[in-house]
Design a protein around this motif. Structure first.
Motif, PDB file in Angstrom:
ATOM      1  N   TYR A 145      40.451  28.825  29.014  1.00 31.60           N
ATOM      2  CA  TYR A 145      40.017  28.416  30.355  1.00 31.60           C
ATOM      3  C   TYR A 145      38.746  27.594  30.384  1.00 31.60           C
ATOM      4  N   GLY A 146      38.020  27.538  29.277  1.00 39.34           N
ATOM      5  CA  GLY A 146      36.887  26.641  29.166  1.00 39.34           C
ATOM      6  C   GLY A 146      35.955  26.663  30.364  1.00 39.34           C
ATOM      7  N   PRO A 147      35.703  25.502  30.983  1.00 39.81           N
ATOM      8  CA  PRO A 147      34.740  25.423  32.081  1.00 39.81           C
ATOM      9  C   PRO A 147      35.180  26.161  33.340  1.00 39.81           C
ATOM     10  N   ASN A 148      36.437  26.553  33.410  1.00 37.95           N
ATOM     11  CA  ASN A 148      36.939  27.265  34.593  1.00 37.95           C
ATOM     12  C   ASN A 148      36.861  28.779  34.458  1.00 37.95           C
ATOM     13  N   TYR A 149      36.395  29.262  33.319  1.00 35.93           N
ATOM     14  CA  TYR A 149      36.454  30.688  33.038  1.00 35.93           C
ATOM     15  C   TYR A 149      35.622  31.519  34.019  1.00 35.93           C
ATOM     16  N   GLU A 150      34.401  31.115  34.294  1.00 34.66           N
ATOM     17  CA  GLU A 150      33.541  31.928  35.168  1.00 34.66           C
ATOM     18  C   GLU A 150      34.076  31.960  36.604  1.00 34.66           C
ATOM     19  N   ARG A 151      34.615  30.856  37.067  1.00 35.97           N
ATOM     20  CA  ARG A 151      35.214  30.865  38.406  1.00 35.97           C
ATOM     21  C   ARG A 151      36.408  31.807  38.444  1.00 35.97           C
ATOM     22  N   LEU A 152      37.190  31.822  37.377  1.00 33.94           N
ATOM     23  CA  LEU A 152      38.333  32.733  37.311  1.00 33.94           C
ATOM     24  C   LEU A 152      37.880  34.185  37.291  1.00 33.94           C
ATOM     25  N   ARG A 153      36.813  34.474  36.602  1.00 34.86           N
ATOM     26  CA  ARG A 153      36.287  35.846  36.591  1.00 34.86           C
ATOM     27  C   ARG A 153      35.870  36.283  37.991  1.00 34.86           C
ATOM     28  N   ALA A 154      35.238  35.381  38.726  1.00 38.05           N
ATOM     29  CA  ALA A 154      34.821  35.721  40.092  1.00 38.05           C
ATOM     30  C   ALA A 154      36.032  35.957  40.989  1.00 38.05           C
ATOM     31  N   LEU A 155      37.073  35.149  40.843  1.00 37.29           N
ATOM     32  CA  LEU A 155      38.278  35.336  41.647  1.00 37.29           C
ATOM     33  C   LEU A 155      39.032  36.590  41.237  1.00 37.29           C
ATOM     34  N   LYS A 156      38.975  36.926  39.953  1.00 37.58           N
ATOM     35  CA  LYS A 156      39.568  38.188  39.500  1.00 37.58           C
ATOM     36  C   LYS A 156      38.881  39.360  40.200  1.00 37.58           C
ATOM     37  N   ALA A 157      37.581  39.305  40.332  1.00 33.32           N
ATOM     38  CA  ALA A 157      36.845  40.367  41.016  1.00 33.32           C
ATOM     39  C   ALA A 157      37.236  40.467  42.478  1.00 33.32           C
ATOM     40  N   THR A 158      37.649  39.350  43.062  1.00 30.59           N
ATOM     41  CA  THR A 158      38.080  39.354  44.463  1.00 30.59           C
ATOM     42  C   THR A 158      39.487  39.905  44.611  1.00 30.59           C
ATOM     43  N   TYR A 159      40.406  39.473  43.773  1.00 24.47           N
ATOM     44  CA  TYR A 159      41.813  39.812  43.967  1.00 24.47           C
ATOM     45  C   TYR A 159      42.295  40.997  43.133  1.00 24.47           C
ATOM     46  N   ASP A 160      41.571  41.323  42.062  1.00 30.17           N
ATOM     47  CA  ASP A 160      41.968  42.458  41.230  1.00 30.17           C
ATOM     48  C   ASP A 160      40.727  43.085  40.612  1.00 30.17           C
ATOM     49  N   PRO A 161      39.858  43.674  41.442  1.00 30.05           N
ATOM     50  CA  PRO A 161      38.577  44.164  40.933  1.00 30.05           C
ATOM     51  C   PRO A 161      38.700  45.308  39.936  1.00 30.05           C
ATOM     52  N   THR A 162      39.788  46.081  39.993  1.00 35.76           N
ATOM     53  CA  THR A 162      39.958  47.184  39.043  1.00 35.76           C
ATOM     54  C   THR A 162      40.755  46.769  37.806  1.00 35.76           C
ATOM     55  N   ASN A 163      41.131  45.498  37.736  1.00 34.19           N
ATOM     56  CA  ASN A 163      41.873  44.962  36.588  1.00 34.19           C
ATOM     57  C   ASN A 163      43.208  45.681  36.401  1.00 34.19           C
ATOM     58  N   LEU A 164      43.921  45.873  37.506  1.00 35.80           N
ATOM     59  CA  LEU A 164      45.254  46.468  37.427  1.00 35.80           C
ATOM     60  C   LEU A 164      46.170  45.608  36.553  1.00 35.80           C
ATOM     61  N   PHE A 165      46.082  44.289  36.736  1.00 33.58           N
ATOM     62  CA  PHE A 165      46.908  43.364  35.956  1.00 33.58           C
ATOM     63  C   PHE A 165      46.138  42.976  34.693  1.00 33.58           C
ATOM     64  N   CYS A 166      46.219  43.840  33.702  1.00 27.88           N
ATOM     65  CA  CYS A 166      45.426  43.648  32.477  1.00 27.88           C
ATOM     66  C   CYS A 166      46.278  43.425  31.240  1.00 27.88           C
ATOM     67  N   VAL A 167      47.595  43.623  31.333  1.00 22.09           N
ATOM     68  CA  VAL A 167      48.450  43.389  30.176  1.00 22.09           C
ATOM     69  C   VAL A 167      48.849  41.917  30.200  1.00 22.09           C
ATOM     70  N   ASN A 168      47.943  41.084  29.725  1.00 21.22           N
ATOM     71  CA  ASN A 168      48.072  39.627  29.747  1.00 21.22           C
ATOM     72  C   ASN A 168      46.931  39.075  28.898  1.00 21.22           C
ATOM     73  N   GLN A 169      46.788  37.769  28.877  1.00 24.87           N
ATOM     74  CA  GLN A 169      45.575  37.203  28.307  1.00 24.87           C
ATOM     75  C   GLN A 169      44.495  37.432  29.361  1.00 24.87           C
ATOM     76  N   ASN A 170      43.812  38.544  29.218  1.00 24.48           N
ATOM     77  CA  ASN A 170      43.102  39.127  30.348  1.00 24.48           C
ATOM     78  C   ASN A 170      41.758  38.476  30.650  1.00 24.48           C
ATOM     79  N   ILE A 171      41.591  38.179  31.925  1.00 22.56           N
ATOM     80  CA  ILE A 171      40.335  37.702  32.481  1.00 22.56           C
ATOM     81  C   ILE A 171      39.661  38.906  33.140  1.00 22.56           C
ATOM     82  N   ALA A 172      38.579  39.369  32.580  1.00 25.23           N
ATOM     83  CA  ALA A 172      37.902  40.534  33.122  1.00 25.23           C
ATOM     84  C   ALA A 172      37.179  40.155  34.413  1.00 25.23           C
TER      85      ALA A 172
END
Length: 474
Positions: free
Chosen positions: A444-471
């Protein structure tokens, strides 16, 4: 009937009563499978035979309502969750051990609107399902190169193939999606609704929710296109690849040519004495049914060297999309390594040829896919998929049949990747990342931190973690 022991998201064991499981089954329209159910082993079998995992429960969803119910059940009970579409992911992330598998394989509708040139597609549909419906109207979505691949995983990771130079990545043609988020809510994601979620699912994988419907833009393609294979001798492969590198710069957007270093399968247009020997295979396509114009567009690569065999001409686009299926049937063991390149330097070409001369099995190959054109004209921050500078994508595809071959094939693939890394961008296509790699930031390169912030919005408990996981992050 006793209680059930299931795996939780923090990898602990939890006990669920028979009553709780029965209640979930009653709320689903599709069947809920346990390890004792008929069809359980079939439901947990996926494309890559290296992956052998046993979910505690499998919810075979019959619609979006089932997905919502399954997500809520997993959330309420803190369960480990995996999501299966086509089951083609190289890392095997559609399966989890002991948790809840949310299986979308029965959701395979493809609804084409030829007037608006759009298609609404279910997440269990394969590329073959999509191509059959869209080609009835002479339309297509740019997707991958194996018809048994699932549309969901391909799209969520980016998606590239034969039409990418002309029409962009699969995610560049996604107009909207219906998404069940980690709280069990049903959202519409598009440029106008939940635009941040729409940005994230265009390359961010399954980290942000479960897509229950994709809406794609369609393009006029087929039903006939000019395509085929040109097979060159392995002797002189380095010089051939250098000429290929230079020739591809002259290709128009509608034309593409890839390079595949492998042993020749027993194709009928190849001389028998070539079968099983190292060759350079060049798949080519021009998205046109005008043979003369297509040949002219592809002339820079068609005129390279003296092939040992050639099978090119007008053919149905859907047939070309399935042309490599016999080499990619399920049941074999697979391990991939991948790198992105902005060009093919001489040193890189020499390394690739050297490694291709010692393939550890007859099914192993190194493919170099050409991108550029439309795929590279999109800004890196326009979608979660960021690799708009990649002109070539390499996939080191190790493939074999038996466990005793594991070590040699895996070590070969790793070696190719390690040796070529100094020529690469440092980025990687997320759909080519295996389960033993830690390359999420590289994906994800330069987009990684934005993706982490959106992960916190849409999946803060990391329910969807069986993937190439963005914490989740701040």
């Amino acid at each position: 009937m006793g209680d059930f022991t299931l795996r939780t998201a923090d990898r602990r064991d939890a006990t669920l009563s028979q009553e709780a499981v029965n209640d979930l089954a009653a709320r689903l329209r599709g069947p809920l499978l346990t390890p004792q159910s008929p069809g359980y082993d079939e439901a947990r079998t996926i494309w890559n035979a290296m992956i052998d995992r046993r979910p505690g429960l499998i919810a075979r969803c019959a619609g979006a309502a089932d997905v919502m119910q399954a997500v809520r059940f997993a959330r309420e009970n803190g369960l480990l969750v995996s999501v299966r579409g086509g089951g083609h992911n190289i890392a095997g992330n559609s399966l989890c051990d002991g948790g809840l598998l949310i299986d979308l394989g029965a959701l395979r509708f493809v609804h084409v609107d030829p007037v608006s040139r759009t298609a609404r597609v279910a997440p269990g549909a394969t590329l073959g399902d999509l191509d059959r419906e869209t080609q009835a109207f002479g339309l297509a979505v740019p997707v991958g190169i194996n018809s048994t691949t699932g549309i969901a995983g391909l799209t969520l990771g980016g998606g590239f193939g034969w039409l990418t130079r002309k029409y962009g990545l699969t995610v560049d043609n996604l107009l909207a999606a219906d998404v069940v988020t980690a709280d069990g809510k049903f959202l519409r994601a598009s440029a106008d609704e939940n635009a941040d979620l729409f940005w994230a699912i265009r390359g961010g994988g399954g980290n942000f929710g479960i897509v229950t419907s994709f809406t794609f833009r369609l393009h006029p393609v087929g039903p006939m296109v000019f395509a085929g294979l040109v097979v060159h001798p392995f002797a002189g492969a380095g010089d051939l690849m250098r000429r290929y590198r230079d020739a591809t710069a002259a290709l128009p957007d509608e034309a593409t040519a890839w390079m595949v270093l492998r042993k020749a399968p027993p194709l009928p247009f190849l001389p028998p004495d070539v079968h099983g020997k190292e060759v350079v295979v060049m798949p080519i396509i021009c998205a046109s049914d005008d043979e003369a114009a297509a040949r002219k567009a592809l002339e820079p690569v068609l005129s390279l060297g003296t092939p040992v065999g050639e099978h090119v001409g007008l053919m149905p686009y859907a047939a070309w999309q399935a042309a490599f299926d016999p080499l990619l049937v399920p049941g074999a063991r697979n391990y991939w390594k991948s790198q992105n390149f902005t060009g093919l330097e001489d040193g890189l070409i020499d390394l690739l040829v050297e490694e291709a001369a010692r393939l550890p099995s007859d099914q192993c190959e190194i493919f170099v896919g050409l991108l550029g054109a439309a795929a590279n004209r999109v800004p890196a921050d326009a979608t979660a998929y960021p690799h708009r500078d990649a002109l070539f994508v390499m996939n080191v595809h190790a493939r074999w049949n038996t466990p005793p071959e594991d070590s040699a094939c895996i070590q070969w693939a790793r070696g190719v990747s390690d040796r070529t890394a100094r020529y690469a961008t440092g980025g990687v296509y997320v759909n080519f990342v295996t389960d033993d790699e830690q390359r999420v930031q590289a994906a994800y390169g330069p987009n990684y931190e934005r993706l982490r912030a959106l992960k916190a919005t849409y999946d803060p408990t990391n329910l969807f973690c069986v993937n190439q996981n963005i914490a989740p992050g701040g």
